[in-house]
Motif scaffolding. Structure first.
Motif, PDB file in Angstrom:
ATOM      1  N   ILE A   4       0.848  -1.201   0.000  1.00  0.00           N
ATOM      2  CA  ILE A   4       0.000   0.000   0.000  1.00  0.00           C
ATOM      3  C   ILE A   4       0.881   1.248   0.000  1.00  0.00           C
ATOM      4  N   VAL A   5       1.900   1.250   0.845  1.00  0.00           N
ATOM      5  CA  VAL A   5       2.812   2.401   0.918  1.00  0.00           C
ATOM      6  C   VAL A   5       3.559   2.563  -0.408  1.00  0.00           C
ATOM      7  N   TYR A   6       4.017   1.443  -0.977  1.00  0.00           N
ATOM      8  CA  TYR A   6       4.751   1.478  -2.236  1.00  0.00           C
ATOM      9  C   TYR A   6       3.914   2.108  -3.354  1.00  0.00           C
ATOM     10  N   TRP A   7       2.686   1.618  -3.530  1.00  0.00           N
ATOM     11  CA  TRP A   7       1.849   2.139  -4.614  1.00  0.00           C
ATOM     12  C   TRP A   7       1.393   3.567  -4.351  1.00  0.00           C
ATOM     13  N   THR A   8       1.252   3.924  -3.074  1.00  0.00           N
ATOM     14  CA  THR A   8       0.914   5.314  -2.758  1.00  0.00           C
ATOM     15  C   THR A   8       2.068   6.233  -3.153  1.00  0.00           C
ATOM     16  N   LEU A   9       3.294   5.800  -2.882  1.00  0.00           N
ATOM     17  CA  LEU A   9       4.462   6.604  -3.277  1.00  0.00           C
ATOM     18  C   LEU A   9       4.580   6.696  -4.799  1.00  0.00           C
ATOM     19  N   ILE A  10       4.315   5.590  -5.496  1.00  0.00           N
ATOM     20  CA  ILE A  10       4.365   5.609  -6.968  1.00  0.00           C
ATOM     21  C   ILE A  10       3.319   6.574  -7.515  1.00  0.00           C
ATOM     22  N   ARG A  11       2.085   6.469  -7.006  1.00  0.00           N
ATOM     23  CA  ARG A  11       1.024   7.381  -7.476  1.00  0.00           C
ATOM     24  C   ARG A  11       1.371   8.831  -7.178  1.00  0.00           C
ATOM     25  N   THR A  12       1.968   9.070  -6.009  1.00  0.00           N
ATOM     26  CA  THR A  12       2.364  10.427  -5.640  1.00  0.00           C
ATOM     27  C   THR A  12       3.452  10.942  -6.587  1.00  0.00           C
ATOM     28  N   ALA A  13       4.426  10.080  -6.874  1.00  0.00           N
ATOM     29  CA  ALA A  13       5.527  10.474  -7.763  1.00  0.00           C
ATOM     30  C   ALA A  13       5.030  10.770  -9.178  1.00  0.00           C
ATOM     31  N   ILE A  14       3.961  10.145  -9.597  1.00  0.00           N
ATOM     32  CA  ILE A  14       3.397  10.400 -10.927  1.00  0.00           C
ATOM     33  C   ILE A  14       2.455  11.602 -10.898  1.00  0.00           C
ATOM     34  N   ALA A  15       1.589  11.649  -9.876  1.00  0.00           N
ATOM     35  CA  ALA A  15       0.540  12.675  -9.851  1.00  0.00           C
ATOM     36  C   ALA A  15       1.082  14.081  -9.598  1.00  0.00           C
ATOM     37  N   LEU A  16       2.013  14.230  -8.660  1.00  0.00           N
ATOM     38  CA  LEU A  16       2.466  15.584  -8.318  1.00  0.00           C
ATOM     39  C   LEU A  16       3.132  16.323  -9.486  1.00  0.00           C
ATOM     40  N   PRO A  17       4.042  15.678 -10.248  1.00  0.00           N
ATOM     41  CA  PRO A  17       4.589  16.398 -11.411  1.00  0.00           C
ATOM     42  C   PRO A  17       3.517  16.731 -12.453  1.00  0.00           C
ATOM     43  N   LEU A  18       2.560  15.820 -12.657  1.00  0.00           N
ATOM     44  CA  LEU A  18       1.491  16.098 -13.622  1.00  0.00           C
ATOM     45  C   LEU A  18       0.636  17.278 -13.170  1.00  0.00           C
ATOM     46  N   ILE A  19       0.339  17.320 -11.873  1.00  0.00           N
ATOM     47  CA  ILE A  19      -0.438  18.446 -11.338  1.00  0.00           C
ATOM     48  C   ILE A  19       0.351  19.742 -11.503  1.00  0.00           C
ATOM     49  N   TRP A  20       1.651  19.648 -11.251  1.00  0.00           N
ATOM     50  CA  TRP A  20       2.497  20.839 -11.390  1.00  0.00           C
ATOM     51  C   TRP A  20       2.538  21.308 -12.849  1.00  0.00           C
ATOM     52  N   LEU A  21       2.665  20.370 -13.780  1.00  0.00           N
ATOM     53  CA  LEU A  21       2.681  20.726 -15.204  1.00  0.00           C
ATOM     54  C   LEU A  21       1.342  21.297 -15.654  1.00  0.00           C
ATOM     55  N   ALA A  22       0.260  20.846 -15.030  1.00  0.00           N
ATOM     56  CA  ALA A  22      -1.075  21.327 -15.397  1.00  0.00           C
ATOM     57  C   ALA A  22      -1.279  22.788 -15.012  1.00  0.00           C
ATOM     58  N   LYS A  23      -0.386  23.319 -14.221  1.00  0.00           N
ATOM     59  CA  LYS A  23      -0.505  24.718 -13.767  1.00  0.00           C
ATOM     60  C   LYS A  23      -0.534  25.687 -14.949  1.00  0.00           C
ATOM     61  N   ASP A  24       0.175  25.341 -16.017  1.00  0.00           N
ATOM     62  CA  ASP A  24       0.221  26.213 -17.190  1.00  0.00           C
ATOM     63  C   ASP A  24      -1.085  26.220 -17.981  1.00  0.00           C
ATOM     64  N   TYR A  25      -1.923  25.222 -17.752  1.00  0.00           N
ATOM     65  CA  TYR A  25      -3.140  25.089 -18.558  1.00  0.00           C
ATOM     66  C   TYR A  25      -4.408  25.524 -17.823  1.00  0.00           C
ATOM     67  N   PHE A  26      -4.306  25.840 -16.553  1.00  0.00           N
ATOM     68  CA  PHE A  26      -5.489  26.234 -15.784  1.00  0.00           C
ATOM     69  C   PHE A  26      -5.260  27.588 -15.122  1.00  0.00           C
ATOM     70  N   ASP A  27      -6.348  28.285 -14.943  1.00  0.00           N
ATOM     71  CA  ASP A  27      -6.297  29.496 -14.154  1.00  0.00           C
ATOM     72  C   ASP A  27      -5.936  29.094 -12.722  1.00  0.00           C
ATOM     73  N   GLU A  28      -5.203  29.946 -11.990  1.00  0.00           N
ATOM     74  CA  GLU A  28      -4.675  29.531 -10.687  1.00  0.00           C
ATOM     75  C   GLU A  28      -5.757  29.084  -9.702  1.00  0.00           C
ATOM     76  N   LYS A  29      -6.889  29.784  -9.688  1.00  0.00           N
ATOM     77  CA  LYS A  29      -7.923  29.385  -8.713  1.00  0.00           C
ATOM     78  C   LYS A  29      -8.518  28.016  -9.047  1.00  0.00           C
ATOM     79  N   TYR A  30      -8.578  27.682 -10.329  1.00  0.00           N
ATOM     80  CA  TYR A  30      -9.079  26.354 -10.700  1.00  0.00           C
ATOM     81  C   TYR A  30      -7.991  25.293 -10.523  1.00  0.00           C
ATOM     82  N   TRP A  31      -6.740  25.721 -10.696  1.00  0.00           N
ATOM     83  CA  TRP A  31      -5.627  24.776 -10.544  1.00  0.00           C
ATOM     84  C   TRP A  31      -5.560  24.233  -9.115  1.00  0.00           C
TER      85      TRP A  31
END
Ligand code: SF4
Length: 103
Positions: A4-31
């Motif tokens: 559970i910890v392993y897959w949570t870390l993997i999902r976190t490692a994938i999701a956080l950079p994607l969320i960060w990259l999405a910052k350029d495509y959304f208005d800040e309040k929606y981001w």
């Protein structure tokens, strides 16, 4: 539990950079809203659901086995710390020879 910890870390490692990259495509309040929603749906909820499943699958081992009353048993990981093995309803690693009361 480690899975559970392993897959949570993997999902976190994938999701956080994607969320960060999405910052350029959304208005800040929606981001911020999208980021919080993504973290909840892709990281927190799967980890919570997996843990709930883990507890449900192991509830008999945690409450109704010889190991559950032994001081060497770690309930949070369903692990015999003395033998470093996972007891089940049918399998007790020491076969009862090293059992010691937990209180
Ligand atoms: S020492 Fe034996 S009884 Fe105690 S937790 Fe380990 S396997 Fe179970």
């Amino acid at each position: 539990m480690g899975e559970i910890v392993y897959w949570t870390l993997i999902r976190t490692a994938i999701a956080l950079p994607l969320i960060w990259l999405a910052k350029d495509y959304f208005d800040e309040k929606y981001w911020w809203i999208m980021g919080a929603l993504s973290i909840t749906l892709f990281i927190i909820y799967p980890a919570y659901y997996s843990y709930k499943n883990f507890v449900e699958i192991n509830k008999n081992v945690i409450s109704n086995t010889l190991c559950s009353s032994c001081k060497h048993f770690d309930m949070s990981a369903v692990l015999c710390m003395k033998y470093d093995k996972h007891p089940t309803e049918e399998y007790i690693p020491c076969e009862g020879t090293d059992w010691e009361p937990n209180k």
